[in-house]
Structures are given as C-alpha cells and as structure tokens.
Design a protein around this motif. Structure first.
Motif, PDB file in Angstrom:
ATOM      1  N   ALA A  71       0.857  -1.188   0.000  1.00 30.68           N
ATOM      2  CA  ALA A  71       0.000   0.000   0.000  1.00 30.68           C
ATOM      3  C   ALA A  71       0.890   1.234   0.000  1.00 30.68           C
ATOM      4  O   ALA A  71       1.929   1.257   0.661  1.00 30.68           O
ATOM      5  N   VAL A  72       0.480   2.231  -0.766  1.00 35.59           N
ATOM      6  CA  VAL A  72       1.207   3.497  -0.824  1.00 35.59           C
ATOM      7  C   VAL A  72       0.197   4.632  -0.762  1.00 35.59           C
ATOM      8  O   VAL A  72      -0.795   4.633  -1.494  1.00 35.59           O
ATOM      9  N   VAL A  73       0.438   5.576   0.135  1.00 33.25           N
ATOM     10  CA  VAL A  73      -0.373   6.790   0.219  1.00 33.25           C
ATOM     11  C   VAL A  73       0.551   7.972  -0.037  1.00 33.25           C
ATOM     12  O   VAL A  73       1.598   8.092   0.603  1.00 33.25           O
ATOM     13  N   LEU A  74       0.175   8.828  -0.964  1.00 34.08           N
ATOM     14  CA  LEU A  74       0.966  10.010  -1.289  1.00 34.08           C
ATOM     15  C   LEU A  74       0.153  11.260  -1.003  1.00 34.08           C
ATOM     16  O   LEU A  74      -0.974  11.393  -1.488  1.00 34.08           O
ATOM     17  N   ILE A  75       0.700  12.151  -0.193  1.00 33.97           N
ATOM     18  CA  ILE A  75       0.118  13.484  -0.036  1.00 33.97           C
ATOM     19  C   ILE A  75       1.071  14.441  -0.733  1.00 33.97           C
ATOM     20  O   ILE A  75       2.182  14.683  -0.264  1.00 33.97           O
ATOM     21  N   VAL A 111       3.412   0.518   3.068  1.00 31.26           N
ATOM     22  CA  VAL A 111       3.256  -0.699   3.866  1.00 31.26           C
ATOM     23  C   VAL A 111       3.955  -1.834   3.135  1.00 31.26           C
ATOM     24  O   VAL A 111       3.703  -2.071   1.951  1.00 31.26           O
ATOM     25  N   GLN A 112       4.827  -2.540   3.846  1.00 28.69           N
ATOM     26  CA  GLN A 112       5.498  -3.715   3.288  1.00 28.69           C
ATOM     27  C   GLN A 112       4.996  -4.980   3.981  1.00 28.69           C
ATOM     28  O   GLN A 112       4.475  -4.923   5.100  1.00 28.69           O
ATOM     29  N   GLU A 113       5.182  -6.101   3.302  1.00 26.37           N
ATOM     30  CA  GLU A 113       4.751  -7.390   3.847  1.00 26.37           C
ATOM     31  C   GLU A 113       5.917  -8.382   3.742  1.00 26.37           C
ATOM     32  O   GLU A 113       5.966  -9.204   2.828  1.00 26.37           O
ATOM     33  N   PRO A 114       6.876  -8.310   4.681  1.00 21.04           N
ATOM     34  CA  PRO A 114       8.032  -9.209   4.608  1.00 21.04           C
ATOM     35  C   PRO A 114       7.657 -10.675   4.785  1.00 21.04           C
ATOM     36  O   PRO A 114       8.319 -11.563   4.256  1.00 21.04           O
ATOM     37  N   LYS A 115       6.588 -10.925   5.555  1.00 22.73           N
ATOM     38  CA  LYS A 115       6.045 -12.270   5.719  1.00 22.73           C
ATOM     39  C   LYS A 115       4.541 -12.198   5.504  1.00 22.73           C
ATOM     40  O   LYS A 115       3.933 -11.138   5.674  1.00 22.73           O
ATOM     41  N   ASN A 122       0.864 -11.801   5.773  1.00 26.44           N
ATOM     42  CA  ASN A 122      -0.007 -11.170   6.775  1.00 26.44           C
ATOM     43  C   ASN A 122       0.773 -10.508   7.913  1.00 26.44           C
ATOM     44  O   ASN A 122       0.236 -10.283   8.991  1.00 26.44           O
ATOM     45  N   ASN A 123       2.034 -10.185   7.659  1.00 24.47           N
ATOM     46  CA  ASN A 123       2.851  -9.456   8.628  1.00 24.47           C
ATOM     47  C   ASN A 123       3.234  -8.119   7.988  1.00 24.47           C
ATOM     48  O   ASN A 123       4.129  -8.052   7.150  1.00 24.47           O
ATOM     49  N   TYR A 124       2.534  -7.060   8.376  1.00 24.54           N
ATOM     50  CA  TYR A 124       2.700  -5.771   7.713  1.00 24.54           C
ATOM     51  C   TYR A 124       3.537  -4.820   8.566  1.00 24.54           C
ATOM     52  O   TYR A 124       3.362  -4.743   9.789  1.00 24.54           O
ATOM     53  N   ILE A 125       4.434  -4.101   7.910  1.00 26.17           N
ATOM     54  CA  ILE A 125       5.232  -3.084   8.582  1.00 26.17           C
ATOM     55  C   ILE A 125       5.098  -1.774   7.809  1.00 26.17           C
ATOM     56  O   ILE A 125       4.893  -1.765   6.596  1.00 26.17           O
ATOM     57  N   PHE A 126       5.232  -0.668   8.547  1.00 24.13           N
ATOM     58  CA  PHE A 126       4.968   0.645   7.979  1.00 24.13           C
ATOM     59  C   PHE A 126       6.251   1.458   7.835  1.00 24.13           C
ATOM     60  O   PHE A 126       7.246   1.219   8.519  1.00 24.13           O
ATOM     61  N   GLY A 127       6.166   2.434   6.964  1.00 26.20           N
ATOM     62  CA  GLY A 127       7.244   3.395   6.810  1.00 26.20           C
ATOM     63  C   GLY A 127       6.723   4.620   6.094  1.00 26.20           C
ATOM     64  O   GLY A 127       5.614   4.619   5.562  1.00 26.20           O
ATOM     65  N   VAL A 170      11.362   4.013   9.020  1.00 28.65           N
ATOM     66  CA  VAL A 170      10.904   2.646   8.766  1.00 28.65           C
ATOM     67  C   VAL A 170      10.887   1.841  10.059  1.00 28.65           C
ATOM     68  O   VAL A 170      11.644   2.115  10.993  1.00 28.65           O
ATOM     69  N   GLN A 171      10.028   0.834  10.083  1.00 30.19           N
ATOM     70  CA  GLN A 171       9.987  -0.071  11.225  1.00 30.19           C
ATOM     71  C   GLN A 171      11.114  -1.094  11.175  1.00 30.19           C
ATOM     72  O   GLN A 171      11.619  -1.505  12.215  1.00 30.19           O
ATOM     73  N   ASN A 172      11.461  -1.509   9.960  1.00 34.07           N
ATOM     74  CA  ASN A 172      12.500  -2.523   9.808  1.00 34.07           C
ATOM     75  C   ASN A 172      13.504  -2.044   8.766  1.00 34.07           C
ATOM     76  O   ASN A 172      13.253  -2.110   7.562  1.00 34.07           O
ATOM     77  N   LYS A 173      14.648  -1.563   9.246  1.00 36.44           N
ATOM     78  CA  LYS A 173      15.653  -0.992   8.348  1.00 36.44           C
ATOM     79  C   LYS A 173      16.223  -2.044   7.407  1.00 36.44           C
ATOM     80  O   LYS A 173      16.492  -1.764   6.229  1.00 36.44           O
ATOM     81  N   GLU A 174      16.389  -3.264   7.898  1.00 33.94           N
ATOM     82  CA  GLU A 174      16.965  -4.327   7.074  1.00 33.94           C
ATOM     83  C   GLU A 174      16.050  -4.671   5.901  1.00 33.94           C
ATOM     84  O   GLU A 174      16.502  -4.809   4.761  1.00 33.94           O
TER      85      GLU A 174
END
Length: 436
Positions: free
Chosen positions: A34-38, A98-102, A104-109, A155-159
């Motif tokens: 997901a991407v939101v742009l303002i 929003v990224q999904e590394p796994k 249904n495991n979502y992380i934001f940035g 970011v929540q997860n830099k790696e």
C-alpha cells in the motif's frame, strides 16, 4: 525544426517532473502493498480551507484549527519541540507505505521531503511517536539525498527496507492534479486505488476497489426522486458486507458478534433517513434530537431476531404483536434546577415488507414522510449530484446546513457532502464523493 522539437520535448519533460512528485516516491519500496501520497502537504491543507464545509469547521465560526493548534502547542512544549519550526517543515511531499516481509505481517514506513534539516525533523518525530513504542511500534530514521535536496525515511524494519528495490512509478494514472492525496493498495485481500483533491471550492474524491458484488441488490436502491428527505442524513445501500470478522472485536464490545452476524446474513439492503436538528441549538443527543428518523432493513429476519441484542445490552422491551415491538433507552439529563432526571426514549420496531426502526409509530412516520419534500428537491443535493451523479449500489447525502445553523443561526451558505458507490464490473466497485 529540430531545435524547436528539442525545445518542445524539453519543456514537456520539465513540466512532467514538476507536477509529479517523483523524488519522494523514489524512496518507496517497489514491492509495497500500500502506498499513500500526499502531494504538497501544506498546500493541500491550505486548499482544504477553501471548501465551505472545511472552512466553516476549521476557521470561523467553529475554529477547530485554532483549538487544535493551541492543544498542539501545549503538547509540543511539553515535549520540548519548537512548534513553529516543526510547522515550517510541512511544506513537503509525504508518502506512507506498507510492506509485507512475511505473509499477513505488515510493517509501515514513510518518506518525507525535501527538508532543510532532516536530522532535526527526525528527532522531533521520534518524540511525537514515542507513545507507539508501548505497542511495539518504533521507527528508525534513514537520511537520503536526491539531487541537491534532503529527504527523511522512517521505517519499522531498516533491514527489510534497505534490501528492497526502490521506486514507485505508476502513480501518474491517478494523479489528476498537483496537490492532493492519492493511494494504491495491492494485498491478497484487497486491490484498489483512489484520490482526493480540491478544485473550484469542492473537495473531490474517487477510487475503485475489489468487493463481493454477488451480494448486491440493485433493486433496493431507488432514484432520489423516490425518497422523502427528513433533513440531515440520507443513506441507502443494496450491499451489506457479509463478512465482518475483521470488526468482530469491536462489535463484541456492544453485542455478541454471532448475533449481528446472523442478522446480517439474512439482510440484503439498508436505508437510513435522519433529522439531527434540535430545538435548542444544542449538540444533538438521544434526549434532544428530533425523533423524525428511521432505519429500514431489507431482511428475512423476524422481529424476534432483535431480542437477543436487547437482552445483551439489558434494554427493556415489550412485544406488542407478532410483527411489532417497542424498547426503551434511558438517559440522564440535567433539568433547569441542575437536578438529574432519567429520560426514557421509546423506539418502535415493526416488520412488514421491511424491518423498520423509529422513534415514531408507523402511521405517524408515514404521515410525516408524505409531507416531506423529495431528496431530489434539495438544492445542495441537486448541486452535488449534477457533478457526480448517484450510485447504483450505495449513496449517502449529508446536509450540514441546518445542523450548522443550529449553532450559528445567521450562518449563510450551503454545507454538506455526497458519496456514491457504483458497480463497474464483477467484484469491483467505484467510489466517488464530493464535499462543498
């Protein structure tokens, strides 16, 4: 000729990179779900204040902006953040992803810029976002430069972020103007995109997304000339989502989810017609709002299906016939002598072709509806529907004018919104809205 052609192409190129905020999107992972742009955060907010409804709420006479600003300044002072300096950094583009590394495991940035001093801005944001750490949510700053401009990525997860390919390049399709908000979602459960922006004093929005269109009952939704309008809110929909499991925890706060799930599974359409005006200009509540409202449900459920909901909430009721009942909601009010009194409001439920709920008895409600003008005759509705039409699946109209005038009797102008949902193909719906 070649020189002219080269110059023309150069102008087009410069114009395209000017209207498209590609730099902030260059920092967004390409695989984002997901991407939101303002686009132009400060400019978008300034534009919002040219929309009559937003201007009335934010500026005179309700002054929400001033109240929020005062509260924000106190909060910023407590955190030792320079409020004015922070605001001066909001003339930026902002992208949330929003990224999904796994699964249904979502992380934001988010990425924001350009900024004069991204380190200071990151430090301020870290203080503001500190409460999220109690919920296991924390952000790491990453400083980036594109050309001669500085950007901040949190970011929540830099790696995960660092190992991702960067750049979102397909937003041009939904960017009808320079300022505004735009989003795109692409998960296993939902795919959709949309936007909103301000034009000619209107807040205009739209989008499309996936949905279970097999449950739509288009015959339930009629044209606006068919509906009397009670004055504040009108809503009709031939689509009732059957799967509300994502909201089960919230519903369980009010009533057992299984009870609601059973009622919804038997229902195909819903209609609401509401008058929120009050006689004394106070905030509408259950004790002082007009009782000229109703809820209509197209359902196979019987009256008895409602009784478990009432029992769950300890609400007294009386079944007066096979297809009619009434229940009683008690609320505390303070009388003119500053004494607390218990006010009992009676609600009537009956089932004929539809399941109906109102504070008026069936014959009283019908008499009122017979005397009310049609929704299509409302001047504001006419103005808004001329621009976006009405949905064939759902439409909702809110006329805030009489509500605002409850508080400010001499207020001039018209205020409100119209939202439409239409079916465009199998399992895909289109949404449009407009606010004046």
């Amino acid at each position: 000729m070649k020189k002219f052609l080269f110059s023309f192409l150069l102008v087009i190129f410069i114009f395209s990179i000017t209207i498209f905020p590609q730099d902030v999107l260059k920092l967004v992972p390409s695989d984002s779900k997901a991407v939101v742009l303002i686009n132009d955060l400060e400019g978008t907010y300034t534009d919002l204040k040219t929309v009559p409804t937003m201007k009335t709420l934010l500026l005179e006479p309700f002054n929400a902006e001033l109240m929020i600003s005062n509260l924000a300044q106190m909060y910023f002072n407590a955190l030792k953040i320079d409020y004015e300096s922070f605001l001066s950094n909001l003339n930026v583009d902002l992208s949330i992803f929003v990224q999904e590394p796994k699964e249904n495991n979502y992380i934001f940035g988010f990425s924001v810029g350009p900024l004069e001093n991204p380190q200071t801005f990151a430090s301020d944001l870290d203080k503001l976002l500190e409460p999220l750490k109690d919920y296991g949510i924390s952000f790491t700053p990453i400083y980036q430069s594109i050309g001669n401009q500085n950007y901040l990525v949190m970011v929540q997860n830099k790696e995960v972020y660092s190992s991702s390919e960067k750049g979102v390049t397909d937003f041009e399709e939904i960017l009808p103007t320079k300022k505004g908000l735009y989003y795109r979602i692409n998960t296993s459960d939902y795919q959709g995109e949309g936007y909103f922006y301000v034009k000619d004093g209107f807040l205009i929005g739209g989008g499309n997304g996936t949905a279970e269109t097999e449950f739509i009952d288009k015959n339930f939704v009629k044209g606006p000339q068919e509906y009397p309008f009670l004055g504040s809110i009108f809503f009709t929909s031939g689509l009732i989502p059957k799967d509300l499991t994502n909201y089960a925890d919230f519903i369980n706060i009010i009533v057992d989810y299984k009870i609601v799930e059973n009622l919804i599974s038997l229902s195909q359409g819903v209609e609401a017609n509401v008058d929120l005006t009050t006689s004394n200009g106070a905030m509408p509540t259950i004790s002082n709002a007009s009782n000229a409202s109703y809820l209509k449900l197209k359902t196979d459920a019987k009256i008895d299906e409602i009784i478990p909901i009432l029992n769950e909430n300890n609400i007294k009721y009386k079944k007066t016939s096979e297809n009619m009942m009434e229940f009683y909601i008690e609320s505390e009010i303070t009388n003119q002598n500053d004494e607390t009194e218990i006010l009992t409001n009676t609600f009537y439920v009956w089932k004929d072709e539809y399941l109906m709920l109102s504070q008026m008895k069936p014959d009283e409600l019908q008499k009122l509806l017979n005397d009310k003008p049609k929704l299509s005759e409302n001047e504001l509705f006419q103005k808004l529907s001329e621009r976006i039409g009405t949905g064939d699946v759902t439409y909702a109209f809110v006329d805030l004018t009489p509500i605002f005038q409850n508080y400010v009797p001499n207020l001039k102008g018209q205020y409100g919104l119209l939202l439409n949902v239409s079916s465009i193909e199998e399992n895909k719906l289109k949404i449009d809205f407009i606010v004046q």
